[in-house]
Enzyme design. Structure first.
Site, short mmCIF file in Angstrom:
data_model
loop_
_atom_site.label_atom_id
_atom_site.label_comp_id
_atom_site.label_asym_id
_atom_site.label_seq_id
_atom_site.Cartn_x
_atom_site.Cartn_y
_atom_site.Cartn_z
N GLY A 30 -20.46 10.91 28.14
CA GLY A 30 -21.00 12.23 27.87
C GLY A 30 -20.51 12.78 26.54
O GLY A 30 -21.30 13.25 25.71
N HIS A 166 -11.26 19.94 28.74
CA HIS A 166 -12.29 19.46 29.66
C HIS A 166 -11.95 19.66 31.12
O HIS A 166 -12.78 19.44 32.00
CB HIS A 166 -12.56 17.97 29.39
CG HIS A 166 -13.28 17.74 28.10
ND1 HIS A 166 -14.63 17.53 28.04
CD2 HIS A 166 -12.85 17.72 26.82
CE1 HIS A 166 -15.00 17.37 26.77
NE2 HIS A 166 -13.92 17.49 26.01
N ASP A 382 -12.49 20.70 39.83
CA ASP A 382 -13.11 19.90 38.78
C ASP A 382 -13.47 20.81 37.61
O ASP A 382 -14.06 21.88 37.83
CB ASP A 382 -14.39 19.25 39.33
CG ASP A 382 -14.66 17.89 38.71
OD1 ASP A 382 -14.15 17.64 37.60
OD2 ASP A 382 -15.39 17.09 39.33
#
Ligand code: ADQ
Length: 739
Positions: A30, A166, A382
């Site tokens: 990604g 991230h 997450d």
């Protein structure tokens, strides 16, 4: 032309020998996709680790790796096996990763790991610094490189530096447990822009900065080290077209070119009429909630037994960080769990869980996405989760349902999914049933909304938005950034002072001439202060004005016997040397009767706060109140006060740990102007720490020296860090010796 350098722990390439020649093949993750245009533009490069340890390569191989990487516009940071063990598996993955994902019990703080983390960040900095030219942009990625932005900034302040995290950013309560919290924040604050997936993470970061560092944060701007750092959220997207188009291609694929996996799925579909597939895909990581997912699927089968034999969970887990003990335990737990459930529930023609522990090539991943009726994405924590978005992108038949954990960053933008708490098996079981039975029309409506959003905010747009904000953050020239008062500047001011013939010192009291005390009545002037001010005052051409928010009675008690000008109550009262007290404006104080009970009720319900009553104002002090509670209560009190003050000529002053209600037409600026209009001074020096002093800085003529105590946003021209430096500063200017 300036270039952009991307820095991440791993380079986006796979190194492979093809016929004895080392080839670097760019990977299609990604991040790599999102960065494609940034990376390929101009002379952009990517800096990171190649995946091969230094000891495992001889000199020739190293050169070969460099060459292969250079073809892909990549530059490697050479790391040893010890670096990988301590920096990557160690500090990054047994301290930061679990801590930032709220797995405190898994978090290990090892000094050796930390030292290696600092050293390896420095290795990254050294490589990046070799590659940059002045004015270049550097975009640093993720938790392995939290220290890098500051290391780069210190060596090259001309760089524009962006940082993106991230993974989640945890609440302050978790973050504060890290022994190196100060250093980590200092590292991140080297960036001009700090980005997160969600607003929630950005908020946690800002709260850590203001509580650990005790520095001023103004909405999403942090003032630090004489710079402004922007904080914002940028939800990462996927390469939508790649997934969508691959799914369209998938349908056209002839039987013979189908993968083994796809053939098995087809067989399952043909042999079980009306049976359904539920998909689960992740890295094998304890944050992804894999055991919970398996258990909740079992719970579903037992709660709704009519689905036994009709539904299958296809679970794909990619091996990850197998060197770390917690990951080995997780693997064992998952194996045993799947084994037990399959053993308990399987029939001759039906196995409830198909479990694969491996990485799959892209085409087979697409096979799975396309074949599944439902996707279960239920991490316990997450940062974003791209699988959820990839599943949506591959739904080209207007059907399919996503069950998504509210703990994934993706849940913040994918409201049309069935949102679940990953620990609530009952809710998950009901959601699986709802997904399996959802009418086609509803599936279509939800999908369309999701696809519209995800296709628009794809990964390229994400990268573009981040870089746009980074440029804007760097371009923002703060209205005026105060300069730190250097010894050189101080001696310049001293020279001016010496030559001047009519001089004025405007001195704030609390937080400037005196440090803060928990109770304001304890902040009495010291003998040292009296001695110094008296000595300065001996010079007939110098006038001292103490300009304070304190009331007349207090200041008169402290300084009434001195030959100083006194300005009290934020500028309401003025007493010139040798004159009587006079009011700058006619003021009423009858309003206090109505406002006092309101503030008193807040004082009662906020432990540590206290109310101070002055002649023309009411102050609510909250210095001793817990920071979170204070933030909440001040907001509430401001809100209540503002609604009460509309029809009065009153305003609320937001001071240093104090809210003060006072007449609107009074401020230190007006008082300062009055003084400077009456007499022609050729030297004016004003110093203060508070928001209320800003009025004074603003109103004074440009030739005045204005100094803020504290490195925060100000209209003053200079700043010093602490009130403990103030007396020495006054001595340095006036050359008065310490007694
Ligand atoms: P990850 O934790 O790795 O990323 P995720 O965002 O779901 O999690 O990305 C995983 C990627 O791996 C997806 O593109 C997926 O297709 C791929 N993948 C998963 N299983 C696979 C398999 N068996 N074979 C091949 N490919 C597979 C971290 C954070 C996330 C954040 C991303 C991006 O933990 O929260 O979304 O970074 O910022």
């Amino acid at each position: 032309m300036n270039k952009t350098i991307i820095v991440s722990n791993r380079l986006p390439v796979d190194l492979k020998y093809i016929e004895d020649k080392l080839i670097a093949k760019s990977s299609t993750g990604g991040l790599a996709t999102g960065m494609k245009s940034v990376h390929s533009e101009g002379n952009g490069i990517w800096v990171g680790w190649s995946g091969m340890a230094e000891e495992d390569m001889n000199e020739n191989q190293k050169l070969e790796v460099d060459r292969a990487l250079a073809n892909e516009k990549c530059v490697q940071v050479p790391l040893t096996n010890a670096d990988i063990d301590n920096y990557y598996y160690g500090f990054s993955n047994t301290a930061l990763w679990p801590l930032f994902h709220y797995f405190q019990a898994y978090t290990e703080f090892e000094l050796d790991h930390w030292k290696s983390y600092v050293e390896v960040n420095q290795k990254f900095a050294d490589v990046v610094l070799q590659q940059v030219n002045d004015g270049d942009t550097v975009w640093v990625h993720d938790y392995q490189l939290l220290l890098l932005p500051q290391m780069l900034r210190e060596k090259n302040p001309t760089l524009t530096i962006g940082f993106f995290l991230h993974i989640p950013y945890p609440s302050y309560e978790l973050f504060r447990t890290c022994p190196w919290r100060d250093e980590l924040l200092h590292g991140m604050l080297g960036a001009d822009l700090v980005g997160f997936h969600t607003y929630g993470y950005a908020r946690h970061f800002i709260s850590s900065v203001s509580r650990v560092k005790g520095i001023e944060v103004n909405f999403n701007e942090i003032s630090y080290d004489n710079r402004i750092i922007k904080v914002d959220s940028f939800p990462m997207g996927i390469d939508y077209d790649r997934y969508h188009n691959a799914a369209l291609e998938h349908k056209k694929r002839p039987e013979e070119s189908k993968s083994e996996l796809m053939k098995s799925i087809d067989f399952h579909n043909k042999s079980n009429d009306g049976s359904k597939l539920i998909l689960s895909i992740d890295r094998m990581d304890y944050t992804k909630g894999i055991p919970n997912r398996v258990k909740s699927f079992e719970y579903f089968l037992n709660k709704y037994p009519e689905y036994k034999g009709k539904v299958r969970l296809v679970m794909l887990a990619v091996p990850s960080r197998e060197n770390v003990a917690q990951y080995q335990l997780l693997k064992r737990e998952t194996d045993e769990l799947v084994g037990r459930i399959n053993g308990d529930l399987s029939t001759i023609s039906w196995t409830p869980i198909w479990y694969f522990y491996r990485s799959l090539p892209f085409d087979e991943l697409i096979d799975l996405y396309v074949a599944s009726d439902v996707a279960m994405v239920t991490p316990v924590r997450d940062g974003m989760n791209l699988v959820a978005k990839e599943y949506i992108a591959t739904r080209t038949n207007e059907n399919g349902v996503l069950i998504l954990s509210e703990m994934a960053g993706a849940a913040k933008e994918m409201h049309e999914a069935l949102i679940v708490n990953p620990n609530n098996f009952d809710q998950i079981a009901d959601s699986i049933k709802e997904a399996l039975e959802m009418p086609a029309e509803e599936q279509k409506t939800r999908l369309e909304a999701l696809q519209k959003r995800i296709s628009r905010y794809d990964v390229e747009r994400w990268a573009g938005e981040f870089l746009k904000s980074l440029k804007a953050a760097k371009d923002v020239v703060p209205v005026q950034v105060a300069q730190k008062l250097t010894p050189l500047k101080v001696s310049e001011i001293a020279d001016h002072y010496k030559l001047a013939t009519k001089k004025l010192f405007l001195l704030d009291y609390d937080g400037t001439l005196a440090g803060f005390k928990n109770n304001p009545s304890d902040a009495i002037p010291t003998q040292e202060l009296y001695d110094l001010l008296d000595k300065i005052n001996e010079d007939e051409t110098t006038e001292i004005a103490i300009i304070s928010g304190r009331d007349r009675k207090t200041l008169e008690g402290w300084f009434g016997h001195k030959n100083y000008t006194l300005v009290t109550d934020h500028g309401a009262w003025l007493r010139k040397v040798g004159a009587e007290w006079g009011m700058l404006d006619q003021m009423k104080s009858s309003w206090k009767e109505n406002i006092r009970p309101v503030i008193e009720s807040f004082t009662d319900s906020t432990p540590g706060s206290l109310i101070e009553e002055k002649e023309y104002s009411l102050a609510w002090h909250y210095r001793k109140v817990d920071a979170d509670m204070a933030a909440l209560r001040t907001m509430e009190l401001k809100h209540v006060l503002k609604s009460l003050l509309i029809n009065n000529a009153l305003s609320v002053l937001d001071g240093n740990k104090v809210l003060e209600v006072k007449n609107s037409n009074v401020n230190k600026g007006r008082a300062a102007t009055r003084l400077t209009n009456e007499t022609e001074y050729d030297f004016i020096f004003a110093i203060g720490d508070d928001w209320t002093d800003e009025f004074m800085f603003e109103e004074l003529p440009e030739s005045a020296y204005t100094v803020k105590v504290g490195n925060v946003k100000t209209v003053a021209s200079y700043f010093i860090n602490y009130s403990t430096e103030v007396l020495d500063l006054l001595r340095d200017i006036t050359k008065v010796q310490r007694q």
